[in-house]
Design a protein around this motif. Sequence first.
Motif, PDB file in Angstrom:
ATOM      1  N   TYR A   1      17.006 -28.941 -20.145  1.00  0.00           N
ATOM      2  CA  TYR A   1      17.018 -27.570 -19.631  1.00  0.00           C
ATOM      3  C   TYR A   1      15.610 -27.075 -19.365  1.00  0.00           C
ATOM      4  O   TYR A   1      14.711 -27.300 -20.177  1.00  0.00           O
ATOM      5  CB  TYR A   1      17.638 -26.621 -20.659  1.00  0.00           C
ATOM      6  CG  TYR A   1      19.036 -26.974 -21.092  1.00  0.00           C
ATOM      7  CD1 TYR A   1      20.134 -26.342 -20.526  1.00  0.00           C
ATOM      8  CD2 TYR A   1      19.249 -27.920 -22.089  1.00  0.00           C
ATOM      9  CE1 TYR A   1      21.420 -26.649 -20.930  1.00  0.00           C
ATOM     10  CE2 TYR A   1      20.527 -28.239 -22.500  1.00  0.00           C
ATOM     11  CZ  TYR A   1      21.617 -27.609 -21.923  1.00  0.00           C
ATOM     12  OH  TYR A   1      22.874 -27.917 -22.320  1.00  0.00           O
ATOM     13  N   TYR A   2      15.415 -26.413 -18.221  1.00  0.00           N
ATOM     14  CA  TYR A   2      14.241 -25.554 -18.031  1.00  0.00           C
ATOM     15  C   TYR A   2      14.747 -24.139 -18.240  1.00  0.00           C
ATOM     16  O   TYR A   2      15.405 -23.573 -17.367  1.00  0.00           O
ATOM     17  CB  TYR A   2      13.666 -25.693 -16.625  1.00  0.00           C
ATOM     18  CG  TYR A   2      12.949 -27.008 -16.362  1.00  0.00           C
ATOM     19  CD1 TYR A   2      11.786 -27.343 -17.050  1.00  0.00           C
ATOM     20  CD2 TYR A   2      13.431 -27.887 -15.407  1.00  0.00           C
ATOM     21  CE1 TYR A   2      11.131 -28.534 -16.800  1.00  0.00           C
ATOM     22  CE2 TYR A   2      12.759 -29.084 -15.150  1.00  0.00           C
ATOM     23  CZ  TYR A   2      11.617 -29.403 -15.846  1.00  0.00           C
ATOM     24  OH  TYR A   2      10.961 -30.576 -15.592  1.00  0.00           O
ATOM     25  N   GLY A   3      14.490 -23.539 -19.378  1.00  0.00           N
ATOM     26  CA  GLY A   3      15.086 -22.244 -19.684  1.00  0.00           C
ATOM     27  C   GLY A   3      16.591 -22.380 -19.734  1.00  0.00           C
ATOM     28  O   GLY A   3      17.129 -23.203 -20.475  1.00  0.00           O
ATOM     29  N   ARG A  45      20.099 -26.031 -16.405  1.00  0.00           N
ATOM     30  CA  ARG A  45      20.275 -27.419 -16.847  1.00  0.00           C
ATOM     31  C   ARG A  45      19.951 -28.367 -15.698  1.00  0.00           C
ATOM     32  O   ARG A  45      20.550 -28.296 -14.634  1.00  0.00           O
ATOM     33  CB  ARG A  45      21.703 -27.652 -17.336  1.00  0.00           C
ATOM     34  CG  ARG A  45      21.939 -29.122 -17.666  1.00  0.00           C
ATOM     35  CD  ARG A  45      22.913 -29.323 -18.757  1.00  0.00           C
ATOM     36  NE  ARG A  45      24.280 -29.142 -18.268  1.00  0.00           N
ATOM     37  CZ  ARG A  45      25.358 -29.502 -18.964  1.00  0.00           C
ATOM     38  NH1 ARG A  45      25.225 -30.027 -20.176  1.00  0.00           N
ATOM     39  NH2 ARG A  45      26.553 -29.298 -18.473  1.00  0.00           N
ATOM     40  N   VAL A  46      18.998 -29.256 -15.934  1.00  0.00           N
ATOM     41  CA  VAL A  46      18.516 -30.145 -14.883  1.00  0.00           C
ATOM     42  C   VAL A  46      19.070 -31.557 -15.049  1.00  0.00           C
ATOM     43  O   VAL A  46      19.296 -32.258 -14.072  1.00  0.00           O
ATOM     44  CB  VAL A  46      16.974 -30.167 -14.871  1.00  0.00           C
ATOM     45  CG1 VAL A  46      16.460 -31.105 -13.806  1.00  0.00           C
ATOM     46  CG2 VAL A  46      16.428 -28.771 -14.637  1.00  0.00           C
ATOM     47  N   LEU A  47      19.284 -31.973 -16.289  1.00  0.00           N
ATOM     48  CA  LEU A  47      19.876 -33.289 -16.529  1.00  0.00           C
ATOM     49  C   LEU A  47      21.139 -33.110 -17.363  1.00  0.00           C
ATOM     50  O   LEU A  47      21.164 -32.317 -18.302  1.00  0.00           O
ATOM     51  CB  LEU A  47      18.898 -34.208 -17.266  1.00  0.00           C
ATOM     52  CG  LEU A  47      17.643 -34.621 -16.504  1.00  0.00           C
ATOM     53  CD1 LEU A  47      16.719 -35.429 -17.412  1.00  0.00           C
ATOM     54  CD2 LEU A  47      17.986 -35.415 -15.256  1.00  0.00           C
ATOM     55  N   SER A  71      15.595 -35.805  -3.603  1.00  0.00           N
ATOM     56  CA  SER A  71      14.597 -35.027  -4.327  1.00  0.00           C
ATOM     57  C   SER A  71      15.258 -33.814  -4.978  1.00  0.00           C
ATOM     58  O   SER A  71      16.207 -33.246  -4.447  1.00  0.00           O
ATOM     59  CB  SER A  71      13.448 -34.635  -3.407  1.00  0.00           C
ATOM     60  OG  SER A  71      13.671 -33.377  -2.855  1.00  0.00           O
ATOM     61  N   GLY A  72      14.791 -33.489  -6.158  1.00  0.00           N
ATOM     62  CA  GLY A  72      15.357 -32.387  -6.927  1.00  0.00           C
ATOM     63  C   GLY A  72      16.491 -32.800  -7.841  1.00  0.00           C
ATOM     64  O   GLY A  72      17.074 -31.966  -8.526  1.00  0.00           O
ATOM     65  N   CYS A  73      16.835 -34.101  -7.866  1.00  0.00           N
ATOM     66  CA  CYS A  73      17.965 -34.523  -8.687  1.00  0.00           C
ATOM     67  C   CYS A  73      17.569 -34.769 -10.136  1.00  0.00           C
ATOM     68  O   CYS A  73      18.414 -35.088 -10.966  1.00  0.00           O
ATOM     69  CB  CYS A  73      18.618 -35.770  -8.103  1.00  0.00           C
ATOM     70  SG  CYS A  73      17.578 -37.236  -8.267  1.00  0.00           S
ATOM     71  N   GLY A  74      16.291 -34.641 -10.455  1.00  0.00           N
ATOM     72  CA  GLY A  74      15.885 -34.732 -11.860  1.00  0.00           C
ATOM     73  C   GLY A  74      15.213 -36.042 -12.254  1.00  0.00           C
ATOM     74  O   GLY A  74      15.043 -36.306 -13.440  1.00  0.00           O
ATOM     75  N   LYS A  75      14.775 -36.840 -11.283  1.00  0.00           N
ATOM     76  CA  LYS A  75      14.128 -38.110 -11.613  1.00  0.00           C
ATOM     77  C   LYS A  75      12.823 -37.879 -12.380  1.00  0.00           C
ATOM     78  O   LYS A  75      12.578 -38.522 -13.399  1.00  0.00           O
ATOM     79  CB  LYS A  75      13.814 -38.910 -10.334  1.00  0.00           C
ATOM     80  CG  LYS A  75      15.012 -39.147  -9.436  1.00  0.00           C
ATOM     81  CD  LYS A  75      14.628 -39.926  -8.186  1.00  0.00           C
ATOM     82  CE  LYS A  75      13.652 -39.234  -7.246  1.00  0.00           C
ATOM     83  NZ  LYS A  75      14.167 -38.019  -6.588  1.00  0.00           N
ATOM     84  N   SER A  76      12.008 -36.964 -11.869  1.00  0.00           N
ATOM     85  CA  SER A  76      10.735 -36.708 -12.543  1.00  0.00           C
ATOM     86  C   SER A  76      10.978 -36.155 -13.936  1.00  0.00           C
ATOM     87  O   SER A  76      10.328 -36.555 -14.899  1.00  0.00           O
ATOM     88  CB  SER A  76       9.891 -35.726 -11.740  1.00  0.00           C
ATOM     89  OG  SER A  76       9.494 -36.312 -10.535  1.00  0.00           O
ATOM     90  N   THR A  77      11.907 -35.223 -14.008  1.00  0.00           N
ATOM     91  CA  THR A  77      12.221 -34.643 -15.309  1.00  0.00           C
ATOM     92  C   THR A  77      12.639 -35.732 -16.288  1.00  0.00           C
ATOM     93  O   THR A  77      12.201 -35.755 -17.438  1.00  0.00           O
ATOM     94  CB  THR A  77      13.356 -33.612 -15.157  1.00  0.00           C
ATOM     95  OG1 THR A  77      12.928 -32.616 -14.225  1.00  0.00           O
ATOM     96  CG2 THR A  77      13.687 -32.976 -16.485  1.00  0.00           C
ATOM     97  N   PHE A  78      13.456 -36.659 -15.820  1.00  0.00           N
ATOM     98  CA  PHE A  78      13.922 -37.729 -16.698  1.00  0.00           C
ATOM     99  C   PHE A  78      12.753 -38.603 -17.161  1.00  0.00           C
ATOM    100  O   PHE A  78      12.580 -38.855 -18.356  1.00  0.00           O
ATOM    101  CB  PHE A  78      14.969 -38.588 -15.983  1.00  0.00           C
ATOM    102  CG  PHE A  78      15.427 -39.757 -16.812  1.00  0.00           C
ATOM    103  CD1 PHE A  78      16.319 -39.560 -17.861  1.00  0.00           C
ATOM    104  CD2 PHE A  78      14.947 -41.031 -16.566  1.00  0.00           C
ATOM    105  CE1 PHE A  78      16.723 -40.622 -18.652  1.00  0.00           C
ATOM    106  CE2 PHE A  78      15.342 -42.101 -17.356  1.00  0.00           C
ATOM    107  CZ  PHE A  78      16.240 -41.891 -18.401  1.00  0.00           C
TER     108      PHE A  78
END
Lengths: 313, 254
Positions: B15-17, B20-22, B41-48
């Motif tokens: 979660y970012y705040g 929910r991203v993943l 892009s924006g699907c959460g690869k970097s976040t993961f």
Amino acid sequence: MRGDLGFRVGTGLFGLVLIAIVVAIGFELTRESMPTIQKFGLNFWRTQTWDPVAGDFGALPFIWGTIYSSILALLLAAPIALGIAIFTAELCPEPIQRPLIFLTELLASIPSIVYGLWGIFVLVPAVRALEEWAPPVLRQLPLFSGPRLGVGMLSAGLILAIMVIPFTSSVAREVLKSVPAAQREGAYALGATRFEAIRAALFYARTGIVGAVMLGFGRALGETMAVTMVIGNQPTVTASIFAPQYTMAAVIANEFTEAADPLHLSALVEIGLVLFAMTLIVNVLSRLLIWSMAPGAQGPGVDAAAPAKLAAT
Amino acid sequence: MILTPKIEVAGLNFYYGAHRVLEDINLRIQPNQVTALIGPSGCGKSTFIRSLNRMNDIVPGARVEGSICIDKQDIYAPSVDVVNLRRRVGMVFQKSNPFPKSIFDNVAYGLRINGMTSSREELRGRVEASLKAAALWDEVRDRLQTSALALSGGQQQRLCIARALAIEPEIVLMDEPASALDPIATQKIEELIYQLKSRYTIVIVTHNMQQAARVSDVTAFFWLGRLVECDRTNKLFTAPKEKLTEDYITGRFG
Ligand SMILES: Nc1ncnc2c1ncn2[C@@H]1O[C@H](COP(=O)(O)OP(=O)(O)O)[C@@H](O)[C@H]1O
Ligand SMILES: [Mg+2]
């Protein structure tokens, strides 16, 4: 397209007008100080006698006092200002960041004369107490000799430092904030602690931070009212931080209105000319350093300084 | 052959705040393999990938649920030393980010802050070995003391790889390491990745499917914060199980 062109020509003209004003000021100051330039030449800046009645003018004490008080202010202000900048940009929790920034800008907008009054009523007595407390052994050193008056170089340096801190810290903060997040992340990814990541950011920002400190120095050079009120206004060249001294801006403010003799007037204008050149060079240099780092960083700029300028005249 | 996974992600929510991203990610990453993460892009690869070395810790409001184990140890457990974790899990970023220091000092940075060498000779040796491992040594051996910023984009990125390798991580995370580079520099990075996998476990994010097909052993396809499918790369690209994967790799959308 045409509107765009017109806009660019218009703003370009304004820019030229600004440059023309600076050149005109320089020219006018030079013209008005011709009598002393011709009479004393470089000796004007090498001798210490300031005697308007006898028509003998040496400006060394003023340039000495200006540089001394500004360097003292820089030494006192730089560590504190950097500490504040690091705290606001890197360490403090999000919710108190904005209030803290606001407070810093507020401090920068207090008119110079108010700082001066505070200096007379609070700072000078405190410095006097310090001077009385200082052990005699210490007071025999050239750095701490002189009368126990409170007014003097130390008071001037302190008040300048206090006035300069908001500027330096706010520019340094903007410079730090302009450091790309990738730099900090790069450090973290290599196993840096928070402290080490901040050091990496500071290293990245070093040019801009030097600029921020220099910008504070430039402000200290030209600061008039508050310094005039606490420095003691004695044209002497001495190393003592307790001794009353004088600055370029202070002597102009004190003597300009009563300078009836053209030579006296010319002497004051020549001091103004050199002060103008010094602040111009320091400001241009520091701005260049800051811009090379953080194009957006201004500091609590032009509006904030306006009341201070008004108070000084 | 049954391998014990190097990284095991179970029930990961991110979660970012409140956002929910993943969502419920379950994934095993094997040692000494290249695992590619693909997806729009924006699907959460970097976040993961950033949650694997806890880089997201420094983002205010970021929150993790579920578990990520490296060598069977939960990296989000309170007892874990994050600094030590990041030393074991190196990272290379999308945009090369050398420090404004000399080439030598860039590579030496991690060794110095972690106190990993005891003499100047050892430091020099490790810097040289890292630059060789990143296939950069021959290009910079005569100018180690010049600024890293004077290098080309591709060289800077390999410098960042050398910098990451210097502290001898076990895992190397790469977030679109070649996306800002020209084809020749990209090819060099890809060759490098191929060489590095015998010594490291590599996780690479890429938006370029040909690149994923070229460099990786295993590919994971992310879609809107979910892991849709993860399989051996040649299988995923030739015979995907999921319709969504097939649509994506055949370019039917984004
Ligand atoms: N620091 C952040 N704060 C808030 N939201 C973020 C942050 N970083 C990424 N996001 C959001 O998380 C989602 C996933 O982003 P990201 O992991 O960067 O995707 P990808 O790398 O696949 O393009 C996006 O919707 C993005 O807007
Ligand atoms: Mg990304």
